[in-house]
Design an enzyme around this catalytic site. Structure first.
Site, mmCIF file in Angstrom:
data_model
loop_
_atom_site.group_PDB
_atom_site.id
_atom_site.type_symbol
_atom_site.label_atom_id
_atom_site.label_comp_id
_atom_site.label_asym_id
_atom_site.label_seq_id
_atom_site.Cartn_x
_atom_site.Cartn_y
_atom_site.Cartn_z
ATOM 1 N N TYR A 137 3.091 9.951 0.678
ATOM 2 C CA TYR A 137 4.072 9.389 1.615
ATOM 3 C C TYR A 137 5.503 9.783 1.251
ATOM 4 O O TYR A 137 6.421 9.619 2.049
ATOM 5 C CB TYR A 137 3.948 7.856 1.693
ATOM 6 C CG TYR A 137 2.589 7.349 2.142
ATOM 7 C CD1 TYR A 137 1.667 8.208 2.727
ATOM 8 C CD2 TYR A 137 2.215 6.016 1.984
ATOM 9 C CE1 TYR A 137 0.406 7.766 3.124
ATOM 10 C CE2 TYR A 137 0.961 5.563 2.397
ATOM 11 C CZ TYR A 137 0.066 6.445 2.950
ATOM 12 O OH TYR A 137 -1.171 6.001 3.353
ATOM 13 N N ASP A 168 0.846 -1.197 0.000
ATOM 14 C CA ASP A 168 0.000 0.000 0.000
ATOM 15 C C ASP A 168 0.880 1.245 0.000
ATOM 16 O O ASP A 168 1.672 1.460 0.913
ATOM 17 C CB ASP A 168 -0.897 0.008 1.247
ATOM 18 C CG ASP A 168 -1.844 1.197 1.234
ATOM 19 O OD1 ASP A 168 -2.773 1.195 0.403
ATOM 20 O OD2 ASP A 168 -1.639 2.142 2.035
ATOM 21 N N HIS A 192 -7.322 9.566 -1.968
ATOM 22 C CA HIS A 192 -6.778 9.452 -0.607
ATOM 23 C C HIS A 192 -7.702 10.081 0.440
ATOM 24 O O HIS A 192 -7.994 9.476 1.470
ATOM 25 C CB HIS A 192 -5.388 10.115 -0.583
ATOM 26 C CG HIS A 192 -4.506 9.634 0.516
ATOM 27 N ND1 HIS A 192 -3.150 9.557 0.401
ATOM 28 C CD2 HIS A 192 -4.781 9.228 1.772
ATOM 29 C CE1 HIS A 192 -2.628 9.104 1.529
ATOM 30 N NE2 HIS A 192 -3.605 8.898 2.384
ATOM 31 N N LYS A 233 -2.461 6.124 -4.215
ATOM 32 C CA LYS A 233 -3.588 7.044 -3.961
ATOM 33 C C LYS A 233 -3.289 8.425 -4.525
ATOM 34 O O LYS A 233 -2.140 8.890 -4.447
ATOM 35 C CB LYS A 233 -3.820 7.183 -2.441
ATOM 36 C CG LYS A 233 -3.775 5.866 -1.682
ATOM 37 C CD LYS A 233 -4.040 6.005 -0.211
ATOM 38 C CE LYS A 233 -3.745 4.713 0.522
ATOM 39 N NZ LYS A 233 -2.370 4.577 0.998
HETATM 40 N N1 NDP Z 1 -5.673 5.909 3.507
HETATM 41 C C1 NDP Z 1 -5.178 6.562 4.546
HETATM 42 O O1 NDP Z 1 -5.483 7.746 4.787
HETATM 43 C C2 NDP Z 1 -4.268 5.859 5.464
HETATM 44 C C3 NDP Z 1 -3.649 4.700 5.061
HETATM 45 N N2 NDP Z 1 -2.796 4.041 5.893
HETATM 46 C C4 NDP Z 1 -2.131 2.818 5.384
HETATM 47 O O2 NDP Z 1 -2.243 1.791 6.373
HETATM 48 C C5 NDP Z 1 -0.946 1.405 6.782
HETATM 49 C C6 NDP Z 1 -0.955 0.925 8.230
HETATM 50 O O3 NDP Z 1 -1.346 1.943 9.118
HETATM 51 P P1 NDP Z 1 -0.314 2.794 10.041
HETATM 52 O O4 NDP Z 1 -1.013 4.035 10.420
HETATM 53 O O5 NDP Z 1 0.983 2.877 9.365
HETATM 54 O O6 NDP Z 1 -0.180 1.988 11.366
HETATM 55 P P2 NDP Z 1 -0.168 0.479 11.931
HETATM 56 O O7 NDP Z 1 -1.400 0.324 12.747
HETATM 57 O O8 NDP Z 1 0.161 -0.486 10.868
HETATM 58 O O9 NDP Z 1 1.043 0.586 12.970
HETATM 59 C C7 NDP Z 1 2.349 0.848 12.585
HETATM 60 C C8 NDP Z 1 3.204 0.954 13.835
HETATM 61 O O10 NDP Z 1 3.245 -0.296 14.541
HETATM 62 C C9 NDP Z 1 4.578 -0.760 14.624
HETATM 63 N N3 NDP Z 1 4.507 -2.240 14.454
HETATM 64 C C10 NDP Z 1 4.166 -2.920 13.331
HETATM 65 N N4 NDP Z 1 4.136 -4.240 13.571
HETATM 66 C C11 NDP Z 1 4.484 -4.418 14.866
HETATM 67 C C12 NDP Z 1 4.648 -5.559 15.693
HETATM 68 N N5 NDP Z 1 4.444 -6.797 15.245
HETATM 69 N N6 NDP Z 1 5.023 -5.359 17.001
HETATM 70 C C13 NDP Z 1 5.242 -4.108 17.482
HETATM 71 N N7 NDP Z 1 5.089 -2.993 16.732
HETATM 72 C C14 NDP Z 1 4.718 -3.139 15.442
HETATM 73 C C15 NDP Z 1 5.347 -0.055 13.533
HETATM 74 O O11 NDP Z 1 6.701 0.113 13.881
HETATM 75 P P3 NDP Z 1 7.957 -0.187 12.917
HETATM 76 O O12 NDP Z 1 7.630 0.228 11.534
HETATM 77 O O13 NDP Z 1 9.020 0.667 13.553
HETATM 78 O O14 NDP Z 1 8.248 -1.645 13.049
HETATM 79 C C16 NDP Z 1 4.645 1.308 13.535
HETATM 80 O O15 NDP Z 1 5.098 2.136 14.596
HETATM 81 C C17 NDP Z 1 -0.095 2.636 6.497
HETATM 82 O O16 NDP Z 1 1.276 2.394 6.530
HETATM 83 C C18 NDP Z 1 -0.650 3.054 5.155
HETATM 84 O O17 NDP Z 1 -0.146 2.221 4.129
HETATM 85 C C19 NDP Z 1 -2.587 4.490 7.169
HETATM 86 C C20 NDP Z 1 -3.149 5.648 7.622
HETATM 87 C C21 NDP Z 1 -4.032 6.432 6.794
HETATM 88 O O1 DGU Z 2 -2.355 7.772 4.635
HETATM 89 C C1 DGU Z 2 -2.015 8.315 5.665
HETATM 90 C C2 DGU Z 2 -2.608 9.557 6.118
HETATM 91 O O2 DGU Z 2 -3.850 9.781 5.533
HETATM 92 C C3 DGU Z 2 -1.656 10.660 5.753
HETATM 93 O O3 DGU Z 2 -1.445 10.674 4.387
HETATM 94 C C4 DGU Z 2 -2.152 11.990 6.192
HETATM 95 O O4 DGU Z 2 -2.392 11.948 7.565
HETATM 96 C C5 DGU Z 2 -1.171 13.081 5.880
HETATM 97 O O5 DGU Z 2 0.039 12.817 6.503
HETATM 98 C C6 DGU Z 2 -1.717 14.417 6.295
HETATM 99 O O6 DGU Z 2 -1.130 15.029 7.190
HETATM 100 O O7 DGU Z 2 -2.715 14.815 5.736
#
Ligand code: NDP
Ligand code: DGU
Length: 310
Positions: free
Chosen positions: A50, A45, A110, A79
């Site tokens: 990003y 994704d 997005h 996105k």
């Molecule tokens: N459409 C949108 O607006 C959005 C889309 N997304 C998408 O969804 C994805 C996932 O959501 P996101 O907000 O990143 O957060 P997550 O809920 O996936 O959490 C990520 C965090 O958890 C940590 N982590 C991951 N696996 C483990 C584990 N097994 N044990 C302990 N810690 C862990 C990571 O650390 P580390 O990396 O240091 O290991 C990081 O700090 C995003 O990366 C993005 O691709 C997210 C937010 C908004």
């Molecule tokens: O996908 C992840 C989130 O939506 C991210 O793209 C936004 O939170 C962005 O950083 C913003 O500040 O608007």
């Protein structure tokens, strides 16, 4: 279970688990992508916003060259960012160029709004008072019409939305010639967004759950019902939070740049009816107490129609 797939309304198979790349730092994300593909992930994704698509693309290229996976076996999502929602074709092309691909499998809106394409920054234009520079007269349905036109170009196999509330979907659907294949939303037991999930199910729109661990640092790991179920199955809380989405019929995105966690996050467990009930009861309790938690709500200053935020 991590190899499970779901069917989209386009007929495409979409993996149940994907690697997230938001906040995946430069210098780490290329290796994370290669490592994930080696570990069996088949969905990555991405997003223009990003700022790391070029490095994600390097990871993909390395995996293709090493024969870890073929292009057609990886489901790549990206996105259109908010400064490009009046220029979706350009937004898609910029992502494709950065990723080094000639098509993506799914292209999402997005967020349903337009930020000033002629503002003072490519991604986060601001007004002199520091607020985000938003074009409030823009209609998100116009963005969708542009998205629909992209399917015929072959540069994306499917189109969908992200961060669409029930209210926004109800505005969009009567005008949609192509029903979105996906709505990517924040989803976890502390924000089940059941009204959106149900509406999407009724309309054959697949849910992709983001921030399943509560985003940065995994704040949901210590939640009591999550810990209890993890202990029962002898797994980590992360496994429970990721597995929650499979019986809901949703794809889940887990972000990590840590090699052990990338592998560990593939260990999904079969949650039984008692586990599901415990998590759902917790969601109900949080709803009643007004304690649902939305971890991702950027300061757009726009009412997107989410009941916990309007
Ligand atoms: N459409 C949108 O607006 C959005 C889309 N997304 C998408 O969804 C994805 C996932 O959501 P996101 O907000 O990143 O957060 P997550 O809920 O996936 O959490 C990520 C965090 O958890 C940590 N982590 C991951 N696996 C483990 C584990 N097994 N044990 C302990 N810690 C862990 C990571 O650390 P580390 O990396 O240091 O290991 C990081 O700090 C995003 O990366 C993005 O691709 C997210 C937010 C908004
Ligand atoms: O996908 C992840 C989130 O939506 C991210 O793209 C936004 O939170 C962005 O950083 C913003 O500040 O608007």
């Amino acid at each position: 279970m991590a190899n499970k797939t779901f069917k989209l309304n386009t007929g495409q198979d979409i993996p149940a688990l994907g690697l997230g790349t938001w906040q995946s730092e430069p210098g780490k994300v290329r290796e994370a992508v290669v490592h994930a593909l080696k570990a069996g992930y088949r969905l990555i994704d991405c997003a223009y916003c990003y700022g790391n698509e070029a490095e994600v693309g390097e990871g993909l290229r390395e995996a293709f060259e090493q024969g870890i996976v073929k292009r057609e076996d990886v489901f790549v999502v990206t996105k259109v960012w908010a400064t490009y929602t009046s220029r979706c074709a350009l937004g898609l092309q910029k992502s494709l160029d950065a990723l080094g691909l000639d098509y993506v499998d799914l292209f999402l809106v997005h967020w349903p709004l337009l930020m000033n394409p002629e503002g003072n920054d490519d991604r986060f234009p601001k007004l002199p008072n520091g607020e985000r520079d938003i074009i409030r007269s823009h209609n998100h349905v116009d963005t969708w019409k542009q998205m629909e036109a992209l399917v015929a170009t072959g540069k994306t196999k499917a189109i969908g939305v992200s961060n669409y509330s029930k209210r926004y979907l109800e505005q969009l659907l009567p005008h949609a010639t192509i029903v979105p294949a996906v709505n990517q939303i924040e989803n976890h037991p502390a924000l089940p967004q059941q009204e959106i999930v149900d509406l999407c199910k009724e309309n054959k729109i697949h849910i992709m759950a983001y921030s399943p661990l509560g985003s940065t640092g995994g704040p949901l790991f210590t939640a009591e019902p999550v810990v209890k179920i993890a202990e029962k199955h002898g797994v980590k809380p992360s496994a429970v939070l990721l597995s929650y989405h499979i019986p809901r019929g949703s794809t889940v995105l887990a972000k990590s740049v840590t090699p052990e966690r990338i592998v560990e996050n593939r260990n999904l467990v079969d949650l039984d009816a008692d586990d599901v009930k415990l998590l759902n009861d917790w969601s109900d309790q949080l709803t009643k107490e007004g304690k649902l938690t939305r971890f991702v709500y950027p300061p757009f200053g726009v009412d997107f129609g989410f009941p916990d935020k309007s």
